[in-house]
Scaffold this motif. Structure first.
Motif, PDB file in Angstrom:
ATOM      1  N   ASN A   1       0.820  -1.221   0.000  1.00  7.83           N
ATOM      2  CA  ASN A   1       0.000   0.000   0.000  1.00  7.83           C
ATOM      3  C   ASN A   1       0.851   1.267   0.000  1.00  7.83           C
ATOM      4  OD1 ASN A   1      -2.330  -1.569   0.156  1.00  7.83           O
ATOM      5  ND2 ASN A   1      -2.138  -1.692   2.386  1.00  7.83           N
ATOM      6  N   PRO A   2       1.684   1.471  -1.004  1.00  5.78           N
ATOM      7  CA  PRO A   2       2.495   2.700  -1.052  1.00  5.78           C
ATOM      8  C   PRO A   2       1.600   3.937  -1.226  1.00  5.78           C
ATOM      9  CG  PRO A   2       2.677   1.482  -3.107  1.00  5.78           C
ATOM     10  CD  PRO A   2       1.890   0.623  -2.185  1.00  5.78           C
ATOM     11  N   PRO A   3       2.105   5.151  -0.920  1.00  5.94           N
ATOM     12  CA  PRO A   3       1.286   6.359  -1.044  1.00  5.94           C
ATOM     13  C   PRO A   3       0.686   6.499  -2.449  1.00  5.94           C
ATOM     14  CG  PRO A   3       3.427   6.861  -0.084  1.00  5.94           C
ATOM     15  CD  PRO A   3       3.471   5.433  -0.502  1.00  5.94           C
ATOM     16  N   ALA A   4      -0.520   7.071  -2.514  1.00  4.16           N
ATOM     17  CA  ALA A   4      -1.214   7.166  -3.807  1.00  4.16           C
ATOM     18  C   ALA A   4      -0.544   8.164  -4.744  1.00  4.16           C
ATOM     19  CB  ALA A   4      -2.661   7.580  -3.568  1.00  4.16           C
TER      20      ALA A   4
ATOM     21  N   LYS B   1      10.454  19.494  -0.737  1.00  6.06           N
ATOM     22  CA  LYS B   1       9.872  20.448  -1.695  1.00  6.06           C
ATOM     23  C   LYS B   1       8.426  20.081  -2.006  1.00  6.06           C
ATOM     24  CE  LYS B   1      14.225  21.652  -3.892  1.00  6.06           C
ATOM     25  NZ  LYS B   1      15.071  21.519  -5.054  1.00  6.06           N
ATOM     26  N   GLU B   2       7.811  19.357  -1.116  1.00  7.57           N
ATOM     27  CA  GLU B   2       6.454  18.834  -1.350  1.00  7.57           C
ATOM     28  C   GLU B   2       5.444  19.952  -1.618  1.00  7.57           C
ATOM     29  OE1 GLU B   2       4.728  17.151   2.117  1.00  7.57           O
ATOM     30  OE2 GLU B   2       2.849  16.820   1.067  1.00  7.57           O
ATOM     31  N   MET B   3       4.507  19.682  -2.544  1.00  2.17           N
ATOM     32  CA  MET B   3       3.432  20.637  -2.876  1.00  2.17           C
ATOM     33  C   MET B   3       2.104  19.899  -2.707  1.00  2.17           C
ATOM     34  SD  MET B   3       5.137  22.075  -6.381  1.00  2.17           S
ATOM     35  CE  MET B   3       5.311  20.448  -7.076  1.00  2.17           C
ATOM     36  N   PRO B   4       0.971  20.647  -2.656  1.00  6.37           N
ATOM     37  CA  PRO B   4      -0.317  19.954  -2.452  1.00  6.37           C
ATOM     38  C   PRO B   4      -0.599  18.857  -3.485  1.00  6.37           C
ATOM     39  CG  PRO B   4      -0.590  22.306  -2.146  1.00  6.37           C
ATOM     40  CD  PRO B   4       0.818  22.105  -2.623  1.00  6.37           C
ATOM     41  N   VAL B   5      -0.228  19.109  -4.747  1.00  6.82           N
ATOM     42  CA  VAL B   5      -0.518  18.131  -5.798  1.00  6.82           C
ATOM     43  C   VAL B   5       0.210  16.801  -5.563  1.00  6.82           C
ATOM     44  CG1 VAL B   5       1.351  18.951  -7.305  1.00  6.82           C
ATOM     45  CG2 VAL B   5      -0.617  17.788  -8.320  1.00  6.82           C
ATOM     46  N   CYS B   6       1.321  16.853  -4.858  1.00  6.41           N
ATOM     47  CA  CYS B   6       2.175  15.662  -4.719  1.00  6.41           C
ATOM     48  C   CYS B   6       1.472  14.517  -3.996  1.00  6.41           C
ATOM     49  CB  CYS B   6       3.467  16.009  -3.996  1.00  6.41           C
ATOM     50  SG  CYS B   6       4.361  17.364  -4.753  1.00  6.41           S
ATOM     51  N   LYS B   7       0.599  14.872  -3.035  1.00  6.08           N
ATOM     52  CA  LYS B   7      -0.075  13.819  -2.255  1.00  6.08           C
ATOM     53  C   LYS B   7      -1.156  13.117  -3.070  1.00  6.08           C
ATOM     54  CE  LYS B   7       0.246  14.471   2.671  1.00  6.08           C
ATOM     55  NZ  LYS B   7       1.003  15.678   2.960  1.00  6.08           N
ATOM     56  N   GLU B   8      -1.686  13.833  -4.063  1.00  5.70           N
ATOM     57  CA  GLU B   8      -2.842  13.292  -4.804  1.00  5.70           C
ATOM     58  C   GLU B   8      -2.470  12.569  -6.095  1.00  5.70           C
ATOM     59  OE1 GLU B   8      -4.885  16.940  -5.233  1.00  5.70           O
ATOM     60  OE2 GLU B   8      -4.981  17.102  -3.047  1.00  5.70           O
ATOM     61  N   THR B   9      -1.483  13.105  -6.807  1.00  6.51           N
ATOM     62  CA  THR B   9      -1.199  12.564  -8.150  1.00  6.51           C
ATOM     63  C   THR B   9       0.235  12.075  -8.237  1.00  6.51           C
ATOM     64  OG1 THR B   9      -2.642  14.324  -8.924  1.00  6.51           O
ATOM     65  CG2 THR B   9      -1.430  13.134 -10.613  1.00  6.51           C
ATOM     66  N   ALA B  10       0.390  10.857  -8.729  1.00  6.73           N
ATOM     67  CA  ALA B  10       1.743  10.306  -8.911  1.00  6.73           C
ATOM     68  C   ALA B  10       2.390  10.967 -10.133  1.00  6.73           C
ATOM     69  CB  ALA B  10       1.670   8.801  -9.106  1.00  6.73           C
ATOM     70  N   PRO B  11       3.594  11.524  -9.992  1.00 12.06           N
ATOM     71  CA  PRO B  11       4.249  12.148 -11.155  1.00 12.06           C
ATOM     72  C   PRO B  11       4.748  11.095 -12.137  1.00 12.06           C
ATOM     73  CG  PRO B  11       5.710  12.186  -9.261  1.00 12.06           C
ATOM     74  CD  PRO B  11       4.427  11.565  -8.786  1.00 12.06           C
ATOM     75  N   GLU B  12       4.667  11.427 -13.425  1.00 17.27           N
ATOM     76  CA  GLU B  12       5.168  10.490 -14.453  1.00 17.27           C
ATOM     77  C   GLU B  12       6.628  10.792 -14.767  1.00 17.27           C
ATOM     78  OE1 GLU B  12       2.798  10.431 -17.973  1.00 17.27           O
ATOM     79  OE2 GLU B  12       0.976  10.247 -16.773  1.00 17.27           O
ATOM     80  N   LEU B  13       7.337   9.760 -15.200  1.00 17.95           N
ATOM     81  CA  LEU B  13       8.734   9.953 -15.621  1.00 17.95           C
ATOM     82  C   LEU B  13       8.719  10.639 -16.992  1.00 17.95           C
ATOM     83  CD1 LEU B  13      11.633   9.142 -14.611  1.00 17.95           C
ATOM     84  CD2 LEU B  13      11.447   7.168 -16.108  1.00 17.95           C
ATOM     85  N   LYS B  14       9.268  11.876 -17.053  1.00 17.86           N
ATOM     86  CA  LYS B  14       9.229  12.637 -18.317  1.00 17.86           C
ATOM     87  C   LYS B  14      10.630  13.096 -18.695  1.00 17.86           C
ATOM     88  CE  LYS B  14       4.733  14.679 -17.437  1.00 17.86           C
ATOM     89  NZ  LYS B  14       4.173  15.823 -16.747  1.00 17.86           N
ATOM     90  N   GLU B  15      10.849  13.207 -20.016  1.00 17.54           N
ATOM     91  CA  GLU B  15      12.158  13.655 -20.495  1.00 17.54           C
ATOM     92  C   GLU B  15      12.193  15.190 -20.467  1.00 17.54           C
ATOM     93  OE1 GLU B  15      13.257  12.224 -24.379  1.00 17.54           O
ATOM     94  OE2 GLU B  15      15.383  12.265 -23.856  1.00 17.54           O
TER      95      GLU B  15
END
Ligand code: SF4
Length: 321
Positions: free
Chosen positions: A281-284, A294-308
């Motif tokens: 059950n890792p964080p969502a 450097k956490e921001m509000p969006v970080c808790k809700e949406t997993a960031p994608e690996l982007k070039e």
């Protein structure tokens, strides 16, 4: 450089039984949706803390684990689509040098027989040529022919790791997964084994997936580096770029942990607070959220994608959306 292996959306989930609140089972996401490529002739360094999934990923590549999903394209073939007997034909091409040179060698076999075994099993040479090859391989890794009939317990840790390297080289693999090959050795021996691996890479044009705990170990041997955190790849870049311009906060913290003499730079050490969350059950959202400075509000809700972000430099972080 041409692509040797392309790993696409690879995952390995283990089912874990728990008896705390009645019998239940959960999924441990050791490797979760990982994609990257390994080029022919390069050393790709893979770095991350214990339990981040790097060794599991290495074991999938050498066919010690089957992936839960995803693909591994090797020389145009998706290895995950092959039947077990078809896939075994490719095993010789992917070899592993293990972390623990004490446990990875059969104590009842002489080192010469350990090195000869894969040559014989794979029928690579006529029987009368095997000993010549064993002598050559011992020589390649800095051991003498008269040591051929000794047993692993008669060798030091560094020498045993040399035997492990010779065994991996015996079948002329196309890719060698080096799984923390120096972490169990004395510090004084580590540099010798790293130099040996670098020399062998140059001499034979080898390709490495070089797994390590910290960025200091892979610094000299790698051409590109990938950073893993809690089952995910969070940054990939050419070595020079990664060390000069780390983008992901976790990479920045790992880099700041490399011991340096300069007292000015020492002040900039990033100390991460908190523990690594459980891979069950890792964080969502972003998995690094609970420790990120450097956490921001969006970080808790949406997993960031690996982007070039720039040519060859990939990062999974909302700071670069
Ligand atoms: Fe930190 Fe957010 Fe980037 Fe994750 S996505 S590393 S929490 S800034």
């Amino acid at each position: 450089m041409s692509v040797l292996m392309e790993i696409q959306n690879l995952s390995k989930h283990f089912s874990v039984e728990s008896n705390f609140f009645g019998k239940s089972s959960s999924l441990l996401k050791a490797v979760d949706d990982v994609s990257f490529t390994i080029h022919k002739g390069e050393a790709f360094g893979l770095v991350g803390e214990s339990g981040c999934g790097k060794t599991t990923l290495g074991k999938i590549i050498v066919n010690l684990y089957s992936p839960t999903k995803g693909s591994m394209i090797f020389e145009g073939k998706d290895l995950t689509k092959l039947k077990e007997n078809q896939r075994r034909a490719y095993c010789k091409d992917m070899q592993m040098i293990f972390q623990d040179p004490y446990a990875s060698l059969n104590p009842r076999m002489t080192v010469g027989d350990i090195i000869a075994e894969p040559i014989v099993i794979n029928k690579l040479l006529p029987a009368n040529k095997v000993e010549e090859r064993v002598t050559y391989l011992l020589n390649c890794v800095g051991l003498a022919q008269h040591q051929r009939n000794r047993y692993p317990h008669e060798f030091s840790g560094g020498q045993r790791q040399r035997v492990g390297i010779a065994r991996a080289l015996a079948v002329e693999p196309k890719l060698i997964v080096c799984d923390e090959p120096v972490s169990a050795l004395d510090v004084s021996i580590q540099a010798q084994v790293l130099n040996l691996l670098a020399d062998l890479k140059d001499e034979f044009g080898l390709t490495y997936l070089f797994i390590a705990h910290g960025l200091n170990v892979v610094k000299h041997i790698s051409d590109r580096v990938g950073v893993m955190y809690l089952g995910k790849l969070v940054e990939i870049a050419p070595k020079k770029e990664l060390y000069a311009n780390p983008l992901h906060p976790y990479t920045q913290a790992l880099l700041s942990a490399i011991p340096i003499i300069d007292p000015e730079k020492k002040k900039r050490r990033i100390i991460l607070e908190g523990d690594v969350p459980s891979p069950i059950n890792p964080p969502a959202g972003c998995r690094f959220c609970s420790r990120c400075f450097k956490e921001m509000p969006v970080c808790k809700e949406t997993a960031p994608e690996l982007k070039e972000i720039s040519p060859g430099h990939w990062v999974a972080c909302h700071l670069f959306d």
